[in-house]
Write an enzyme that holds these catalytic residues in place. Structure first.
Site, PDB file in Angstrom:
ATOM      1  N   SER A   1      42.947  74.340  18.965  1.00  0.00           N
ATOM      2  CA  SER A   1      43.865  75.244  19.654  1.00  0.00           C
ATOM      3  C   SER A   1      44.335  76.350  18.703  1.00  0.00           C
ATOM      4  CB  SER A   1      45.041  74.450  20.234  1.00  0.00           C
ATOM      5  OG  SER A   1      45.789  75.234  21.136  1.00  0.00           O
TER       6      SER A   1
ATOM      7  N   ASP B   1      38.910  76.183  29.828  1.00  0.00           N
ATOM      8  CA  ASP B   1      39.910  75.659  28.905  1.00  0.00           C
ATOM      9  C   ASP B   1      41.248  75.512  29.636  1.00  0.00           C
ATOM     10  OD1 ASP B   1      42.185  76.071  26.900  1.00  0.00           O
ATOM     11  OD2 ASP B   1      40.489  75.728  25.570  1.00  0.00           O
TER      12      ASP B   1
ATOM     13  N   HIS C   1      41.064  70.774  26.774  1.00  0.00           N
ATOM     14  CA  HIS C   1      41.546  71.594  25.669  1.00  0.00           C
ATOM     15  C   HIS C   1      41.605  70.712  24.443  1.00  0.00           C
ATOM     16  CE1 HIS C   1      43.576  74.936  23.733  1.00  0.00           C
ATOM     17  NE2 HIS C   1      44.576  74.151  23.360  1.00  0.00           N
TER      18      HIS C   1
END
Length: 400
Positions: free
Chosen positions: A175, A271, A338
């Site tokens: 991330s 995502d 994610h």
């Protein structure tokens, strides 16, 4: 009947034991003490940087995997104050031990290529992907925007305890940590011996500059604010800021074109963070019509799925702007997910996601060791039955 129940119980117990083994042993925190605080290399609240290190062994003793924690960003004083006294702004609030799994696992069965490396998880506490550097500290807020100094202090600490002799090294992250990986990849390479094999892995860090469902460029405005608040411009790649505004150079589609170090991009085309915060952020969806869809892709209407399919196409276009490179790795699946490298279930497990019959762990290992290239892009949702599509708790559903 009793025998069948006993078998079922035994199978469940064995599965639980295997899962607990896969989660790994807890790894203690290390605070950076090499005059970090005196040099201003501190978290948002002024506390020292931190990381967790599990030492390598055997053939991996001179190999280093540095993994950067994720956690979004803060774009102004208000949002930075909101995280200042949390684990994302203060090492005082971080867990003293965390389990290592997935790419950080020390079990060969669960992490065959990197299990015996020196494995580090760098804690994230600056709110700007380790790019900020403002000298002044407002006494009213006591906010320290010093992410770039934190990065330097952590790297110096790791070099002093053996990374300077690395033979193989990976900089990875999830991330906001995946974005950190792309921003700092070439700089990381420059720190290590010329003869070392050094590559980077960005997991769910390829955030794209796309319009939201209202037609606004919300994420572009947000990144502009992050860069301005933290004074990030001088620590973004000059090859990008000489052409684009600093805010745009927070987007990999512009910033990563001139990268010299080999990069593997692991990302879901759908995502889940980007769907929730770039495509349909709360500010663009005041009636909450996307809320159920964002929590569970199975709740999406046909029209919402069409919008998400268009988002996938825009993601592919943005990825294509990097140009082709034989040294680049790609694992772009069609999952609603994610971050897929940190959890064992997605990194390498009996039913982990695959592309071309290859798990994420195997694809990354093959690419790093040059056993064979891996550049695969999945077909459109819902074509991949191996996906682990996220279902979110409605009570834990933050939006930008």
């Amino acid at each position: 009947m009793a025998e069948a129940r006993s078998r079922l119980w035994l199978c469940s117990l064995l599965f639980l034991v295997a899962l607990l083994q896969a989660r790994g042993v807890p790894v203690r925190i290390t605070y950076v003490r090499n005059n970090a605080v005196a040099r201003g290399a501190v978290c948002l609240d002024g506390s020292p940087p931190a990381y967790h290190l599990d030492r390598g062994f055997g053939t991996g003793i001179n190999n280093w995997l540095v993994h950067i924690e994720g956690g979004g960003w803060c774009n102004n004083v208000t949002t930075c104050l909101a995280r200042k006294n949390t684990r994302l702004g203060s090492s005082k609030q971080m867990a003293k031990e965390i389990p290592f799994s997935g790419i950080l696992s020390n079990k060969r069965r669960y992490n065959p290529d990197f299990y015996n490396w020196n494995r580090i998880k760098v804690r994230y506490c600056d709110g700007a992907s380790f790019t900020g550097d403002i000298e002044a500290v407002n006494p009213a807020t006591n906010l320290h925007f010093r992410g770039a100094r934190v990065w330097q202090a952590v790297m110096e600490d790791l070099l002093s305890i053996g990374m300077a002799k690395a033979e193989n090294a990976i900089l990875s992250g999830c991330s906001a940590g995946g974005l950190t990986t792309i921003i700092h990849c070439d700089g990381f390479r420059a720190l290590l011996p010329m003869g070392a094999k050094v590559k980077c892995l960005s997991d769910a860090g390829f955030f794209i500059n796309a319009k939201d469902v209202s037609g606004a460029l919300h994420i572009e405005s947000y990144y502009n604010q992050v860069v301005a608040t933290h004074g990030s411009a001088k620590h973004l790649p000059r090859s990008c800021t000489s052409i684009y505004s600093p805010g745009l150079c927070f987007f990999p589609q512009y910033m990563a074109r001139q990268m010299r170090t080999p990069l593997f991009i692991l990302n879901a085309a759908y995502d889940s963070w980007q769907i929730k915060n770039i495509l349909a952020p709360g500010v663009a969806d005041p009636q909450g019509t996307w809320h159920g869809c964002e929590l569970d892709i199975n709740n999406c209407s046909p029209n919402q799925l069409k919008v998400m399919q268009d988002f996938r196409l825009e993601f592919m276009y943005s990825l294509g702007r990097l140009g082709s490179s034989s040294s680049r790795g790609l694992f772009i699946d069609s999952c609603y997910a994610h971050c897929q490298s940190e959890t064992q279930e997605t990194w390498l497990w009996g039913d982990s996601p695959v592309l071309a019959k290859t798990s994420i762990a195997r694809a990354v290992g093959d690419w790093f060791f040059d056993r064979k290239p891996f550049q695969k892009i999945d077909c459109a949702y819902p074509c991949n039955p191996t996906c682990h599509n996220r279902v979110f708790d409605p009570r834990e559903h933050p939006n930008l």
